[in-house]
Design an enzyme around this catalytic site. Structure first.
Site, PDB file in Angstrom:
ATOM      1  N   ASP A  41       2.494   0.729   4.650  1.00  0.00           N
ATOM      2  CA  ASP A  41       3.044   1.753   4.022  1.00  0.00           C
ATOM      3  C   ASP A  41       4.125   2.710   5.064  1.00  0.00           C
ATOM      4  O   ASP A  41       3.974   3.887   4.821  1.00  0.00           O
ATOM      5  CB  ASP A  41       2.086   2.495   3.201  1.00  0.00           C
ATOM      6  CG  ASP A  41       1.688   1.583   1.992  1.00  0.00           C
ATOM      7  OD1 ASP A  41       2.062   0.431   1.873  1.00  0.00           O
ATOM      8  OD2 ASP A  41       1.004   2.217   1.347  1.00  0.00           O
ATOM      9  N   LYS A 167       3.243  -3.235  -3.309  1.00  0.00           N
ATOM     10  CA  LYS A 167       2.128  -3.016  -4.259  1.00  0.00           C
ATOM     11  C   LYS A 167       2.112  -1.709  -5.039  1.00  0.00           C
ATOM     12  O   LYS A 167       3.085  -0.992  -4.549  1.00  0.00           O
ATOM     13  CB  LYS A 167       0.886  -2.776  -3.049  1.00  0.00           C
ATOM     14  CG  LYS A 167       0.952  -1.775  -2.016  1.00  0.00           C
ATOM     15  CD  LYS A 167      -0.095  -1.759  -1.004  1.00  0.00           C
ATOM     16  CE  LYS A 167      -0.086  -0.500  -0.096  1.00  0.00           C
ATOM     17  NZ  LYS A 167      -0.453   0.759  -0.730  1.00  0.00           N
ATOM     18  N   CYS A 215      -4.587   4.126   2.360  1.00  0.00           N
ATOM     19  CA  CYS A 215      -4.267   2.891   2.227  1.00  0.00           C
ATOM     20  C   CYS A 215      -4.854   2.043   3.241  1.00  0.00           C
ATOM     21  O   CYS A 215      -5.124   0.843   3.339  1.00  0.00           O
ATOM     22  CB  CYS A 215      -2.902   2.968   2.022  1.00  0.00           C
ATOM     23  SG  CYS A 215      -2.162   3.440   0.339  1.00  0.00           S
TER      24      CYS A 215
END
Length: 298
Positions: A41, A167, A215
């Site tokens: 990310d 995602k 994450c």
């Protein structure tokens, strides 16, 4: 001399990297070491100065990540992106009444307050099994699909990335982990990452990116649960909350087969030194390599 220059002198590294790649050796120099790199990310909305959910120092870790991407030992390099619909369940703007915050996803907590980004939580139920639920923190709207905030930051060397996974596409469930959502009875979303890694015969998974206490933590735990030796490179990640990261780090290192390592640790050096640099790093090393190449031609 900084550690980066000591770790990877450009001329020495490039000669050996080219030789290894031409020979098709790569990570097979060590049969039991087939690492993959997961870059989690690294998106505009998670980075200063304009990200809606900017992690302090988030953009600053990019040079270290790019250095890791340059290691020829990785058999697979995967970048992930949050790719949310506007009505995603994690957005505070989509809730009216919630609970008070938890410091991290490891240790949820609740008491009762209005829906405020960062300061509120809500209970998420498995859409296929309402009896399965968990409490989660609510966020500002971020990484909405096909918006500039969802883009990977331009500093990241995407030319070295093999796959990009999106995602968090299901509005009804969160997906901190690059592997799947938190539900198990049944699972709701699966990125296919576990299958991808196993198909490539990966043995070790290195995890970097944002954010350390969400994450990255979730991805590392799921990598471990899938049977991979798991390494989080601490300087190549940043947390939302320092206190939350300390708790998550304790949870990680408490698991056998999981390491949270420093940049100058053996697990990082291994990516560049094992079978790559067989000579000492010094002023005459370039000449020595060139002489050997000339001898081979003769």
């Amino acid at each position: 001399m900084g550690f980066l220059e000591w770790l990877m002198p450009p001329s020495i590294f490039n000669v050996h990297q080219t030789r290894l790649l031409e020979n098709g050796q790569g990570a097979q120099l060590e049969p039991d070491f087939r690492p993959a790199l997961l870059v989690v990310d690294m998106q505009e909305d998670f980075c200063p100065p304009n990200g809606t959910l900017a992690v302090t120092g988030g953009r600053s870790i990019t040079p270290l990540i790019n250095t890791l991407l340059s290691s020829p030992l990785f058999v697979l390099r995967v970048a992930t992106k949050d790719w949310h619909p506007p009505n995603h369940i994690s957005f505070a703007s989509n809730h009216n009444h919630t609970s008070s915050p938890s410091s991290s996803p490891c240790c949820p907590d609740s008491s009762g307050e209005a829906a405020i980004p960062f300061l509120s939580t809500t209970t998420v139920h498995n859409p296929h099994n309402p009896s399965e639920s968990y409490t989660t923190r609510l966020w500002p709207s971020h990484c909405i699909a096909d918006t500039p905030g969802a883009s990977l930051i331009p500093e990241l060397d995407v030319s070295k990335i093999d796959r990009i996974l999106e995602k968090g596409t299901n509005p009804l469930v969160e997906m901190y982990s690059a592997f799947y959502d938190p539900f198990t009875s049944p699972r709701v979303s699966d990125s296919g990452l576990a299958h991808m890694l196993k198909e490539a015969k990966v043995t070790h998974v290195y995890v970097v990116g944002l954010a350390a206490d969400y994450c990255v933590w979730s991805t590392a735990m799921d990598a471990h649960n899938e049977g991979f030796e798991t390494v989080v490179v601490e300087e190549a990640t940043k947390p939302v909350d320092e206190d939350g990261w300390r708790k998550c780090k304790e949870a990680l290192v408490g698991e056998p087969g999981v390491k949270v390592v420093r940049w100058d640790g053996e697990e990082v050096k291994r990516l560049f030194f094992e079978g790559l640099v067989t000579t000492s790093v010094g002023a005459g090393d370039d000449e020595e390599v060139e002489e050997k190449e000339e001898e081979e031609k003769i």
